[in-house]
Design an enzyme around this catalytic site. Structure first.
Site, PDB file in Angstrom:
ATOM      1  N   ASP A 170       0.832  -1.200   0.000  1.00  0.00           N
ATOM      2  CA  ASP A 170       0.000   0.000   0.000  1.00  0.00           C
ATOM      3  C   ASP A 170       0.870   1.256   0.000  1.00  0.00           C
ATOM      4  O   ASP A 170       1.733   1.417   0.867  1.00  0.00           O
ATOM      5  CB  ASP A 170      -0.894  -0.018   1.240  1.00  0.00           C
ATOM      6  CG  ASP A 170      -1.935   1.076   1.246  1.00  0.00           C
ATOM      7  OD1 ASP A 170      -2.388   1.469   0.154  1.00  0.00           O
ATOM      8  OD2 ASP A 170      -2.313   1.534   2.342  1.00  0.00           O
ATOM      9  N   HIS A 171       0.672   2.114  -0.967  1.00  0.00           N
ATOM     10  CA  HIS A 171       1.390   3.389  -1.057  1.00  0.00           C
ATOM     11  C   HIS A 171       2.910   3.221  -1.068  1.00  0.00           C
ATOM     12  O   HIS A 171       3.631   3.893  -0.314  1.00  0.00           O
ATOM     13  CB  HIS A 171       0.985   4.335   0.079  1.00  0.00           C
ATOM     14  CG  HIS A 171      -0.420   4.849  -0.043  1.00  0.00           C
ATOM     15  ND1 HIS A 171      -0.769   5.865  -0.901  1.00  0.00           N
ATOM     16  CD2 HIS A 171      -1.570   4.456   0.552  1.00  0.00           C
ATOM     17  CE1 HIS A 171      -2.075   6.091  -0.816  1.00  0.00           C
ATOM     18  NE2 HIS A 171      -2.574   5.239   0.064  1.00  0.00           N
TER      19      HIS A 171
ATOM     20  N   GLU B 175      -1.951   5.958  -8.471  1.00  0.00           N
ATOM     21  CA  GLU B 175      -2.907   6.961  -8.001  1.00  0.00           C
ATOM     22  C   GLU B 175      -2.793   8.228  -8.827  1.00  0.00           C
ATOM     23  O   GLU B 175      -1.690   8.643  -9.201  1.00  0.00           O
ATOM     24  CB  GLU B 175      -2.650   7.269  -6.522  1.00  0.00           C
ATOM     25  CG  GLU B 175      -3.651   8.230  -5.890  1.00  0.00           C
ATOM     26  CD  GLU B 175      -3.426   8.383  -4.388  1.00  0.00           C
ATOM     27  OE1 GLU B 175      -3.315   9.538  -3.929  1.00  0.00           O
ATOM     28  OE2 GLU B 175      -3.361   7.358  -3.684  1.00  0.00           O
TER      29      GLU B 175
ATOM     30  N   GLY C 293      -7.439   8.254   7.380  1.00  0.00           N
ATOM     31  CA  GLY C 293      -7.646   8.504   8.800  1.00  0.00           C
ATOM     32  C   GLY C 293      -9.050   9.007   9.082  1.00  0.00           C
ATOM     33  O   GLY C 293      -9.922   9.035   8.216  1.00  0.00           O
TER      34      GLY C 293
ATOM     35  N   HIS D 229      -9.502   5.099  -1.631  1.00  0.00           N
ATOM     36  CA  HIS D 229      -8.710   5.161  -0.398  1.00  0.00           C
ATOM     37  C   HIS D 229      -9.381   6.121   0.568  1.00  0.00           C
ATOM     38  O   HIS D 229     -10.038   7.070   0.164  1.00  0.00           O
ATOM     39  CB  HIS D 229      -7.298   5.687  -0.690  1.00  0.00           C
ATOM     40  CG  HIS D 229      -6.409   4.704  -1.389  1.00  0.00           C
ATOM     41  ND1 HIS D 229      -5.209   4.288  -0.866  1.00  0.00           N
ATOM     42  CD2 HIS D 229      -6.541   4.055  -2.571  1.00  0.00           C
ATOM     43  CE1 HIS D 229      -4.637   3.438  -1.697  1.00  0.00           C
ATOM     44  NE2 HIS D 229      -5.434   3.286  -2.744  1.00  0.00           N
ATOM     45  N   GLY D 230      -9.170   5.880   1.856  1.00  0.00           N
ATOM     46  CA  GLY D 230      -9.603   6.858   2.856  1.00  0.00           C
ATOM     47  C   GLY D 230     -11.098   6.996   3.011  1.00  0.00           C
ATOM     48  O   GLY D 230     -11.620   8.102   3.047  1.00  0.00           O
ATOM     49  N   GLY D 231     -11.813   5.873   3.138  1.00  0.00           N
ATOM     50  CA  GLY D 231     -13.263   5.930   3.247  1.00  0.00           C
ATOM     51  C   GLY D 231     -13.806   6.010   4.661  1.00  0.00           C
ATOM     52  O   GLY D 231     -15.019   5.995   4.863  1.00  0.00           O
TER      53      GLY D 231
ATOM     54  N   ASN E 257      -9.994   0.609   0.554  1.00  0.00           N
ATOM     55  CA  ASN E 257      -9.000   0.395   1.600  1.00  0.00           C
ATOM     56  C   ASN E 257      -9.585   0.694   2.978  1.00  0.00           C
ATOM     57  O   ASN E 257     -10.238   1.725   3.172  1.00  0.00           O
ATOM     58  CB  ASN E 257      -7.778   1.290   1.362  1.00  0.00           C
ATOM     59  CG  ASN E 257      -6.930   0.817   0.201  1.00  0.00           C
ATOM     60  OD1 ASN E 257      -7.426   0.211  -0.751  1.00  0.00           O
ATOM     61  ND2 ASN E 257      -5.639   1.087   0.277  1.00  0.00           N
TER      62      ASN E 257
END
Length: 289
Positions: free
Chosen positions: A80-81, A132, A179, A208-210, A230
């Site tokens: 991831d990332h 991304e 976050g 991402h980031g949900g 994610n």
């Protein structure tokens, strides 16, 4: 059953559900998500950030590989990332079947060039690549990081990016942040942008980031074409909230991991089950056989 990220997400795209990618950065969290996915017959991606990997040490991947090889649930191990070519190559050498190269903070042409190089290396050994375009926000309390300013993914740029890089999946920016959001911030997904991207991009799309986004927005994003979501903060918060409760009960004799962690695992599993149903990945295991 260990499979590649492309194998995982192509099925999800075709069958209109989203695969949960759990950032399970410990053996206890790994147990929680595997038990949840086995119970609901859901495929999943085991996502590990480079910072998590550095903390866990490379030997942790041996544990993950063992679990993947001893479950009927389809699993892809995903970096991831990944920030550098070196991190990507290291992950491939460890046995990851999917990698993300995140050069979204760089100018478009640099992002294309770095991503193309990663694709060339990864595809040569059967490993899938996620990249991304645009920027995911940063709530300031995660290993994933992000940007203080969200730059929405431009649909036409996305089309060009996919064509020039030959990536297998694309993480798009439509208004999420890594976050948990501050109390004074109300998240809202730009589902209109997602709809436009799906018209011009034919590979699986990633969100991402949900965390903190309303369930109805997440569910709608799956309906509109998101194939992977994610999950990091939510399972970790469930786990640590229970851990705090156990350690703050005044019993100073509690010390054994096999006494402390089982209830924490149950709470993380409960959250995982909720996400699986929200993403409609339950009972999709048989689609991979």
């Amino acid at each position: 059953m260990l499979i590649s990220g492309k194998e995982m997400l192509d099925v999800a795209k075709k069958s209109h559900f989203a695969v949960p990618a759990f950032n399970a950065g410990s053996g206890q969290l790994l147990t929680a998500v595997i038990e949840a996915c086995e119970e609901e017959k859901s495929p999943f991606m085991m996502a590990i950030h480079p910072d998590e990997l550095a903390f866990l040490r490379d030997s942790f991947i041996s544990q993950v590989l063992y679990e993947c090889q001893h479950t009927k649930v389809p699993v892809a191990i995903h970096l991831d990332h990944g920030a550098t070519l070196e991190q990507v190559i290291h992950a491939i050498q460890l046995g990851f079947t999917s990698v993300m190269i995140d050069s979204s903070h760089l100018p478009f042409e640099e992002n294309v060039a770095i991503t193309k190089k990663v694709v060339e290396i990864a595809h040569a050994v059967g490993v899938s690549v996620e990249a991304e375009l645009g920027t995911i926000g940063d709530a300031g309390n995660t290993v994933e990081g992000g940007s203080n300013e969200i730059i929405y993914t431009d649909p036409e740029k996305a089309k060009e990016f996919v064509k020039r890089t030959n990536i297998d999946s694309l993480a798009i920016a439509i208004g999420t942040a890594h976050g948990l959001y501050p109390k004074d911030m109300t998240p809202e997904l730009r589902l209109d942008i997602l709809e436009e991207i799906t018209k011009v991009v034919d590979i699986p799309l990633v969100l991402h980031g949900g965390s903190n986004n309303p369930d109805e927005e997440i569910a709608k994003s799956v309906e509109l074409g998101i194939s992977k979501i994610n999950i990091s903060s939510d399972i970790k918060i469930s786990f640590t909230n229970k851990l705090r409760e156990i350690l703050d009960n005044g019993n100073l004799e509690i010390r054994e991991p096999n006494v402390i962690f089982p209830d924490c695992i149950k709470e993380a599993k409960k959250t995982s089950l909720e996400k699986i149903k929200l993403f409609k990945s339950d009972n999709k295991m048989d689609l991979y056989y």
